[in-house]
Design a protein around this motif. Structure first.
Motif, PDB file in Angstrom:
ATOM      1  N   THR A  60      35.072  39.001  37.622  1.00  0.00           N
ATOM      2  CA  THR A  60      34.962  37.699  38.291  1.00  0.00           C
ATOM      3  C   THR A  60      36.022  36.706  37.832  1.00  0.00           C
ATOM      4  OG1 THR A  60      33.450  36.812  36.612  1.00  0.00           O
ATOM      5  CG2 THR A  60      32.464  38.013  38.463  1.00  0.00           C
ATOM      6  N   GLY A  61      36.618  36.940  36.666  1.00  0.00           N
ATOM      7  CA  GLY A  61      37.564  35.981  36.105  1.00  0.00           C
ATOM      8  C   GLY A  61      36.891  34.758  35.507  1.00  0.00           C
ATOM      9  N   LYS A  62      35.562  34.795  35.393  1.00  0.00           N
ATOM     10  CA  LYS A  62      34.798  33.640  34.906  1.00  0.00           C
ATOM     11  C   LYS A  62      34.113  33.984  33.583  1.00  0.00           C
ATOM     12  CE  LYS A  62      33.844  32.061  39.635  1.00  0.00           C
ATOM     13  NZ  LYS A  62      32.790  31.780  40.638  1.00  0.00           N
ATOM     14  N   PRO A  63      33.811  32.974  32.769  1.00  0.00           N
ATOM     15  CA  PRO A  63      33.117  33.238  31.497  1.00  0.00           C
ATOM     16  C   PRO A  63      31.781  33.932  31.727  1.00  0.00           C
ATOM     17  CG  PRO A  63      33.967  30.995  31.552  1.00  0.00           C
ATOM     18  CD  PRO A  63      34.135  31.544  32.937  1.00  0.00           C
ATOM     19  N   TRP A  64      31.381  34.722  30.731  1.00  0.00           N
ATOM     20  CA  TRP A  64      30.070  35.358  30.797  1.00  0.00           C
ATOM     21  C   TRP A  64      28.986  34.283  30.860  1.00  0.00           C
ATOM     22  CZ3 TRP A  64      30.692  40.468  31.360  1.00  0.00           C
ATOM     23  CH2 TRP A  64      31.853  41.057  30.840  1.00  0.00           C
ATOM     24  N   THR A  65      27.925  34.562  31.568  1.00  0.00           N
ATOM     25  CA  THR A  65      26.852  33.571  31.687  1.00  0.00           C
ATOM     26  C   THR A  65      25.930  33.573  30.475  1.00  0.00           C
ATOM     27  OG1 THR A  65      25.410  35.137  32.847  1.00  0.00           O
ATOM     28  CG2 THR A  65      26.888  33.770  34.193  1.00  0.00           C
ATOM     29  N   ALA A  66      25.996  34.662  29.659  1.00  0.00           N
ATOM     30  CA  ALA A  66      25.160  34.739  28.452  1.00  0.00           C
ATOM     31  C   ALA A  66      25.941  35.457  27.366  1.00  0.00           C
ATOM     32  CB  ALA A  66      23.863  35.478  28.740  1.00  0.00           C
ATOM     33  N   TRP A 120      51.588  45.334  31.733  1.00  0.00           N
ATOM     34  CA  TRP A 120      50.135  45.247  31.771  1.00  0.00           C
ATOM     35  C   TRP A 120      49.704  43.982  32.500  1.00  0.00           C
ATOM     36  CZ3 TRP A 120      46.084  48.167  31.356  1.00  0.00           C
ATOM     37  CH2 TRP A 120      44.817  47.559  31.269  1.00  0.00           C
ATOM     38  N   ASP A 121      48.668  44.107  33.299  1.00  0.00           N
ATOM     39  CA  ASP A 121      48.046  42.976  33.963  1.00  0.00           C
ATOM     40  C   ASP A 121      46.560  43.031  33.632  1.00  0.00           C
ATOM     41  OD1 ASP A 121      46.725  41.283  35.898  1.00  0.00           O
ATOM     42  OD2 ASP A 121      48.555  41.340  37.092  1.00  0.00           O
ATOM     43  N   ASP A 122      45.989  41.915  33.187  1.00  0.00           N
ATOM     44  CA  ASP A 122      44.604  41.917  32.734  1.00  0.00           C
ATOM     45  C   ASP A 122      43.604  42.302  33.824  1.00  0.00           C
ATOM     46  OD1 ASP A 122      45.344  41.306  30.188  1.00  0.00           O
ATOM     47  OD2 ASP A 122      44.691  39.213  30.232  1.00  0.00           O
ATOM     48  N   LYS A 123      44.017  42.242  35.078  1.00  0.00           N
ATOM     49  CA  LYS A 123      43.109  42.679  36.140  1.00  0.00           C
ATOM     50  C   LYS A 123      42.760  44.163  35.985  1.00  0.00           C
ATOM     51  CE  LYS A 123      46.514  44.040  39.685  1.00  0.00           C
ATOM     52  NZ  LYS A 123      47.033  43.754  41.039  1.00  0.00           N
ATOM     53  N   GLY A 158      41.528  39.466  40.808  1.00  0.00           N
ATOM     54  CA  GLY A 158      42.917  39.870  40.610  1.00  0.00           C
ATOM     55  C   GLY A 158      43.370  40.951  41.563  1.00  0.00           C
ATOM     56  N   TRP A 159      42.419  41.672  42.175  1.00  0.00           N
ATOM     57  CA  TRP A 159      42.752  42.764  43.071  1.00  0.00           C
ATOM     58  C   TRP A 159      42.591  42.362  44.546  1.00  0.00           C
ATOM     59  CZ3 TRP A 159      44.938  47.088  41.242  1.00  0.00           C
ATOM     60  CH2 TRP A 159      44.736  47.423  39.894  1.00  0.00           C
TER      61      TRP A 159
END
Length: 453
Positions: free
Chosen positions: A83-89, A425-428, A450-451
């Motif tokens: 998702t590219g977003k921080p973990w919710t927990a 390298w690409d973090d995706k 990213g994809w």
């Protein structure tokens, strides 16, 4: 993925084409399932013949592997890469403690132990991977073959025949093997220019049981014959032998090999326990003595815990880890589990994708146009040249350098392989793209971060 925990009716369009559930939700369900399996799968010893039948011990071992992966993945990735977003927990500790729990149950059961006999220190590690029988003392789960039942594989050809990938270990990795006295090979003055024929002297015995070494022999028409690294197959010179049966009659892609294939070993459980405890800041000398020490001593290496962090290992992991114990655990994991299908997953969970950009270095070559003895029989085997001579010397393999293979210092240095490749390298890439066919069937799945393009 979409998670289902009940039967789906074939006409239930809403359920069949629903969006994906989050990784966090799915992994909680995975943990529930593997905990159920590791509790209720059978523990009958009658079903453990050849380590093939699924038992609760295999489920516990798989739980340890899954939970170490997810726990460290959460720790070393600030965002959910899908998702590219921080973990919710913050659930890293939950998975790491689950890994510790699974390992602890396996360790305290006393059901498994390392195959370790000081009299066989130079051969026992490799026999785990080249024997037809399963070493059930250490092997928790295996795939078993039987030539009489026509159940065979052709694994030999994968490490011998060029068309199957040319497996080659790098100089950077080979440097991580310790000396027998526990000291670091990379602390030795001038180690950078050590000739291949001298690299194995007083080193961790797993090294000579993992790659072709000076003195390595195979049966050729029934005769023990020395074999140098085959540079036509192995581009770096560090040619794997860990899984290879030492009989050339089994090298073709139609040859029936019937050695057993270990899938999960007790050694991995010890390494998982050590790493999870370290990541939880609960590692001490007691844990070291239970895990890393016996693994090293099985390989003939002094098992004492080093006092300081290794600068070479810090650089090897791009400065992302400086903890002494964790670096040694990662070193040990590499040497013990190499070619057992875990390294890529390790790099992914550690956030080490950038390692894919690292140059591929091979053996050190002192000078061009000079022949070298690689198999230790006193006769020269290979010569590195820019152009093959008009009158080649009998018995010498000429490795011609060019656009894809060069020496790092021009006329000397490490072999550098595939130098025209631009590896970025690409973090995706920490997650793979959702296949177009799946998206065509169900657009609600959405694409990973990213994809999208």
């Amino acid at each position: 993925m979409p998670w289902y925990d009940s039967t789906i009716d074939s006409n239930d369009h809403e359920a069949l084409y629903k969006p994906r559930d989050s990784r966090e939700y799915v992994m909680r369900k995975v943990l529930e399932d593997i905990e159920f399996a590791s509790t209720y799968c059978t523990s009958s010893s009658a079903l453990e013949v050849n380590s093939v039948q699924i038992t609760r011990y295999i489920a516990l071992a798989l739980k340890a592997r899954i939970c170490l992966y997810e726990g460290t993945f959460r720790k070393y990735h600030a965002n959910d890469p899908s998702t590219g977003k921080p973990w919710t927990a913050d659930e890293a500790e939950t998975y790491l403690r689950a890994a510790v729990s699974a390992c602890n149950e396996l360790m305290t059961s006393k059901k498994y132990s390392l195959v370790s006999d000081p009299a066989n220190v130079s051969t026992q590690y490799r026999k785990l991977f080249t024997s037809e029988s399963v070493f059930t003392q250490e092997v928790i789960w295996a795939r078993v073959y039987n030539a009489e039942l026509n159940a065979t594989h052709n694994l030999n050809s994968n490490f011998i025949v060029q068309q199957y990938g040319s497996y080659s270990l790098t100089k950077q990795f080979i440097n991580t093997y310790l000396n027998l006295d526990g000291s670091r090979f990379t602390d030795k003055p001038g180690y950078e220019k050590t000739a291949f024929i001298d690299e194995f002297e007083n080193r961790d015995y797993r090294l000579m049981q993992t790659v072709r070494y000076p003195g390595y022999t195979r049966k050729n028409n029934g005769t023990d014959t020395r074999y140098a690294p085959d540079f036509g197959y192995c581009v770096t010179g560090y040619q794997p032998i860990k899984w290879v049966i030492d009989d050339t009659s089994l090298d073709s892609n139609t040859s029936p090999c019937s050695t057993s294939i270990p899938i999960i070993r007790y050694a991995e459980i010890l390494l998982t326990y050590a790493e999870a405890k370290c990541e939880l800041d609960e590692f001490d000398e007691t844990v070291w003595n239970e895990t890393i020490k016996p693994l090293r001593e099985r390989a003939g290496v002094d098992g004492a815990m080093p006092a300081t962090a290794d600068p070479y290992m810090i650089e090897y992991f791009l400065g992302t880890v400086t903890d002494n114990a964790l670096l040694e655990i990662r070193r040990e994991r590499g040497c013990e589990l190499i070619l057992e299908n875990v390294r890529w997953d390790d790099d992914m969970r550690w956030g080490m994708g950038k390692l894919a950009e690292r140059p591929w270095y091979g053996v050190y070559v002192g000078e061009l146009d000079k022949a070298y003895d690689m198999d230790g029989d006193g006769k020269d085997d290979v010569c590195f040249v820019r152009k093959e001579p008009e009158r080649p010397q009998a018995g010498i393999t000429y490795r011609v350098l060019g656009d894809d293979f060069s020496l790092t210092d021009g006329d000397s240095g490490y072999i550098e392989c595939y130098i025209r490749m631009t590896r970025k390298w690409d973090d995706k890439k920490y997650v793979r793209p959702i296949p177009t066919t799946a998206l065509n069937d169900n657009p609600a799945l959405g694409q990973n971060y990213g994809w999208e393009k």
